[in-house]
Design an enzyme around this catalytic site. Structure first.
Site, PDB file in Angstrom:
ATOM      1  N   GLU A  16      10.441  -9.963 -14.670  1.00 30.14           N
ATOM      2  CA  GLU A  16       9.300 -10.856 -14.920  1.00 30.14           C
ATOM      3  C   GLU A  16       9.779 -12.213 -15.422  1.00 30.14           C
ATOM      4  OE1 GLU A  16       6.375 -11.862 -14.907  1.00 30.14           O
ATOM      5  OE2 GLU A  16       4.969 -10.213 -14.534  1.00 30.14           O
ATOM      6  N   ARG A  96       1.425  -4.408 -26.091  1.00 25.39           N
ATOM      7  CA  ARG A  96       2.682  -5.144 -26.029  1.00 25.39           C
ATOM      8  C   ARG A  96       2.458  -6.562 -25.512  1.00 25.39           C
ATOM      9  NH1 ARG A  96       4.356  -6.026 -20.834  1.00 25.39           N
ATOM     10  NH2 ARG A  96       3.893  -4.504 -19.184  1.00 25.39           N
ATOM     11  N   ASN A  98       3.114  -9.580 -22.935  1.00 32.01           N
ATOM     12  CA  ASN A  98       3.353  -9.660 -21.499  1.00 32.01           C
ATOM     13  C   ASN A  98       3.782 -11.088 -21.154  1.00 32.01           C
ATOM     14  OD1 ASN A  98       3.415  -8.026 -19.098  1.00 32.01           O
ATOM     15  ND2 ASN A  98       1.613  -9.110 -18.347  1.00 32.01           N
ATOM     16  N   ASN A 144      -1.586 -12.352 -17.614  1.00 33.24           N
ATOM     17  CA  ASN A 144      -0.437 -12.629 -16.769  1.00 33.24           C
ATOM     18  C   ASN A 144      -0.233 -14.126 -16.576  1.00 33.24           C
ATOM     19  OD1 ASN A 144       1.613 -10.910 -15.687  1.00 33.24           O
ATOM     20  ND2 ASN A 144       0.023  -9.587 -14.858  1.00 33.24           N
ATOM     21  N   ASP A 192      -0.272 -11.832 -10.090  1.00 33.24           N
ATOM     22  CA  ASP A 192       0.592 -11.582 -11.243  1.00 33.24           C
ATOM     23  C   ASP A 192       1.021 -12.943 -11.813  1.00 33.24           C
ATOM     24  OD1 ASP A 192       2.524 -10.542 -13.057  1.00 33.24           O
ATOM     25  OD2 ASP A 192       2.947  -8.865 -11.747  1.00 33.24           O
TER      26      ASP A 192
END
Length: 281
Positions: A16, A96, A98, A144, A192
């Site tokens: 990512e 969490r 991101n 995202n 995303d």
């Protein structure tokens, strides 16, 4: 492969957050579930890997050197001597960090999500160098891609489960007027990570869609890069002239990941990016 090449062959579980670190002349990216921060110098081929103690959603350069990390329990700082300290620690069970992005003013906009992807369990918060967070968007599901127009007046944002790329008006660290820039049709995957180019167009990676799409500022689809992976996760322009598009990928959840899943891809000469600010902290 739309001119796609393998920049770094890797087996990341959940690659990512590609980010061009102009000061160091290298690309940063993370493996969220593998708890690793990667760097890659395209001129020399030199790579580094640093393990983190928690799942790491994003790593961004800082103005004074070092990195800012969006971690499971909050946002932390890696200093140039590689020592770690928390900027803001706020552990929430089952949640969490991101994706994250640095705004034109040098603040960090850090997203969160629940591990079970429960609806409304995430947020997008803005943090300054002093570590004071303010929630910009609440009740998001999978926070995202986040990016800004070349003049900083618009912010683009993806909550993946909504299957949209949204656009908001941005001024002085706040946003308003959220609306749809582009809706992703059924069967094309989930939006995303994203990046914005020098023409103000938005490039977005499609998880389970095997592609990166480019949308104009009016929301018109004008380019599709088909990729040799099922789960591209994010994209960013890099290289000395910001013309190469780097794309992170994932292999998590795939029963038969292909040979390039989890690798860092690059499309040389794909376009022209915008120089990204470092975190002012």
């Amino acid at each position: 492969m739309s001119g796609c090449e393998i920049a770094v062959r890797a087996g990341a579980e959940l690659g990512e957050g590609p980010t061009w670190d102009a000061a160091a002349g290298r690309l940063l990216w993370v493996d969220i579930l593998g708890r690793r921060v990667h760097t890659y110098d395209p001129l020399t081929g030199v790579r580094t890997v640093r393990r983190t103690e928690q799942h790491v959603g994003a790593a961004k350069p800082r103005t004074g050197g070092g990195l800012v990390l969006n971690l499971r329990d909050g946002v932390g700082l890696l200093d140039p001597d590689d020592s770690f300290r928390w900027l803001h620690r706020e552990p929430v069970p089952g949640r969490r960090g991101n994706d994250a992005a640095v705004a034109p003013d040098g603040s960090l906009w850090a997203g969160t999500m629940r591990y079970d992807e429960a609806a409304g369990g995430g947020t997008l918060s803005r943090l300054t160098g002093e570590g004071r967070p303010s929630v910009v968007l609440d009740r998001v599901t999978v926070s995202n891609g986040t990016g800004w127009s070349p003049d900083g007046r618009l912010m683009y944002y993806v909550d993946s489960h909504a299957r949209r790329v949204d656009v908001l008006d941005h001024a002085e660290g706040s946003v308003s007027g959220r609306r749809t820039l582009a809706a992703i049709e059924e069967g094309a995957g989930f939006p995303d990570g994203l990046t914005v180019d020098a023409e103000g167009c938005v490039w977005v990676a499609l998880w389970d869609g095997g592609a990166v799409r480019r949308y104009t500022p009016d929301g018109v689809l004008d380019r599709v890069l088909e990729l040799p992976v099922r789960r591209p996760t994010a994209c960013a322009f890099g290289g000395a002239d910001l013309s190469d598009l780097y794309i992170t990928t994932a292999r998590t959840g795939l029963t038969g990941p292909g040979p390039f899943s989890g690798s860092l891809l690059v499309v040389p000469g794909a376009g022209k990016g915008i120089a990204q600010p470092a975190f002012a902290g």
